[in-house]
Design an enzyme around this catalytic site. Structure first.
Site, short mmCIF file in Angstrom:
data_model
loop_
_atom_site.label_atom_id
_atom_site.label_comp_id
_atom_site.label_asym_id
_atom_site.label_seq_id
_atom_site.Cartn_x
_atom_site.Cartn_y
_atom_site.Cartn_z
N ARG A 52 0.84 -1.21 0.00
CA ARG A 52 0.00 0.00 0.00
C ARG A 52 0.86 1.25 0.00
O ARG A 52 0.54 2.25 -0.63
CB ARG A 52 -0.91 0.01 1.24
CG ARG A 52 -1.69 1.29 1.46
CD ARG A 52 -2.75 1.54 0.43
NE ARG A 52 -3.60 0.37 0.25
CZ ARG A 52 -4.64 0.33 -0.57
NH1 ARG A 52 -4.96 1.40 -1.30
NH2 ARG A 52 -5.35 -0.78 -0.69
N ALA B 119 -2.51 -4.09 8.48
CA ALA B 119 -3.54 -5.11 8.24
C ALA B 119 -3.85 -5.17 6.74
O ALA B 119 -2.98 -4.94 5.91
CB ALA B 119 -4.79 -4.85 9.08
N HIS C 226 -5.62 -3.45 4.37
CA HIS C 226 -5.44 -2.32 3.48
C HIS C 226 -3.95 -2.07 3.25
O HIS C 226 -3.51 -1.82 2.12
CB HIS C 226 -6.11 -1.08 4.06
CG HIS C 226 -6.25 0.05 3.10
ND1 HIS C 226 -5.45 1.17 3.15
CD2 HIS C 226 -7.11 0.26 2.07
CE1 HIS C 226 -5.81 2.02 2.21
NE2 HIS C 226 -6.80 1.48 1.53
N CYS C 227 -3.15 -2.16 4.31
CA CYS C 227 -1.72 -1.92 4.21
C CYS C 227 -1.02 -2.91 3.30
O CYS C 227 -0.03 -2.58 2.63
CB CYS C 227 -1.08 -1.99 5.60
SG CYS C 227 -1.71 -0.83 6.81
N ALA C 228 -1.52 -4.14 3.27
CA ALA C 228 -0.84 -5.21 2.53
C ALA C 228 -1.32 -5.33 1.10
O ALA C 228 -0.98 -6.30 0.41
CB ALA C 228 -1.06 -6.55 3.25
#
Length: 293
Positions: free
Chosen positions: A40, A283, A285-287
């Site tokens: 992300r 989590a 969204h970050c990945a």
């Protein structure tokens, strides 16, 4: 799925690909070196350039230095956006602004939310004023309104306050904002401040936006360190599916599922246990790095 060259064979085997294939069904391997998993933040921001009848997808490639130089090396991550754009077959625009993707949240149209603590800093953009940062965001993303949330981020978050942990557009008319219902939690007052700021802004912006509270779970530590658990780190897959991080606290998990079920219209809410993933301080969204159709 980004896969380093040395791990292509292992990925093929794990995903049961043909021995010579880089794709199977809806999964495609993109071969690129990386330093970290949080695509992300270093992947390209996809935008459409040009008039509606002739617009083309473009990838904005921001400068990247691992959240203000916290985790060297980051050279492979900084080069990943170029590899992704080449793989997709689109033009790339290299920006002079150092910016992580998790630091910005838009309504897909003209409005953007961010926090000054993770953009207007000497560790990322020395010498840049807030006005200069805003000008670059306007130029590259086409946004016309920027909301700067300055209440603060989550305890344990190493990003200096990424917006994707604090407030998200469910759609252009609805925003969920992380809050803490525990008055003793150090997160309580900073998150309430963010909520109050968004409420004031929502009354002034056009078209109007509804602000919805999305309480975080109770504090949890791993090896003595508070982990930044927030339901705002969900991932929308088109209009049909919403992948929601859950954290093994049934009452708060169920409450988050209920809130987003009411707001996400006809999208199915799919809970994903992120108790292990969040030990990396991020989590779903970050990945991930979503690309428009």
């Amino acid at each position: 799925m980004l896969v380093p060259p040395a791990q292509v064979d292992a990925a093929r085997s794990a995903l049961q690909f043909d021995s010579n294939s880089l794709s199977r069904g809806k999964i495609e391997l993109v071969v690129a070196e990386t330093n970290d998993s949080w695509v992300r933040d270093y992947g390209p921001t996809f935008v459409f350039d040009g008039e509606p009848t002739s617009r083309k997808m473009v990838g904005i490639d921001w400068r990247y230095n691992a959240w203000g130089g916290k985790y060297p090396p980051w050279d492979a991550d900084d080069a990943a956006a170029s590899a992704i754009c080449d793989h997709v077959g689109i033009n790339r625009i290299r920006s002079s602004l150092c910016l992580e993707g998790g630091a910005i949240e838009t309504d897909g149209k003209s409005r953007l939310m961010t926090t000054p603590e993770c953009v207007v800093t000497n560790t990322r953009n020395p010498g840049w004023s807030r006005e200069q940062v805003a000008s670059e965001l306007h130029t590259q993303l086409g946004v016309t309104e920027i909301v700067w949330l300055s209440g603060g981020g989550l305890v344990g978050d190493d990003t200096d306050g990424h917006i994707d942990q604090l407030a998200r557009f469910v759609d252009p008319e609805n925003i969920v904002v992380a809050v803490s219902d525990d008055a003793e939690d150090p997160n309580h007052e900073p998150l309430e401040d963010n909520y109050r700021q968004l409420r004031r802004w929502s009354d002034a912006t056009e078209p109007n936006v509804e602000i919805h509270r999305l309480p975080i779970p109770l504090a949890r530590e791993i090896n003595g360190q508070r982990v930044p658990e927030s339901y705002c780190n969900f991932l929308m897959l088109g209009r049909d599916r919403l992948l929601l991080p859950t954290f093994g606290q049934k009452e708060s998990d169920d409450r988050a599922i209920g809130i987003l079920s009411d707001l996400a219209h006809d999208a199915s809410i799919e809970p994903i246990d992120c108790r292990d993933l969040v030990w990396g301080l991020g989590a779903l969204h970050c990945a991930s790095r979503d690309q428009p159709v």
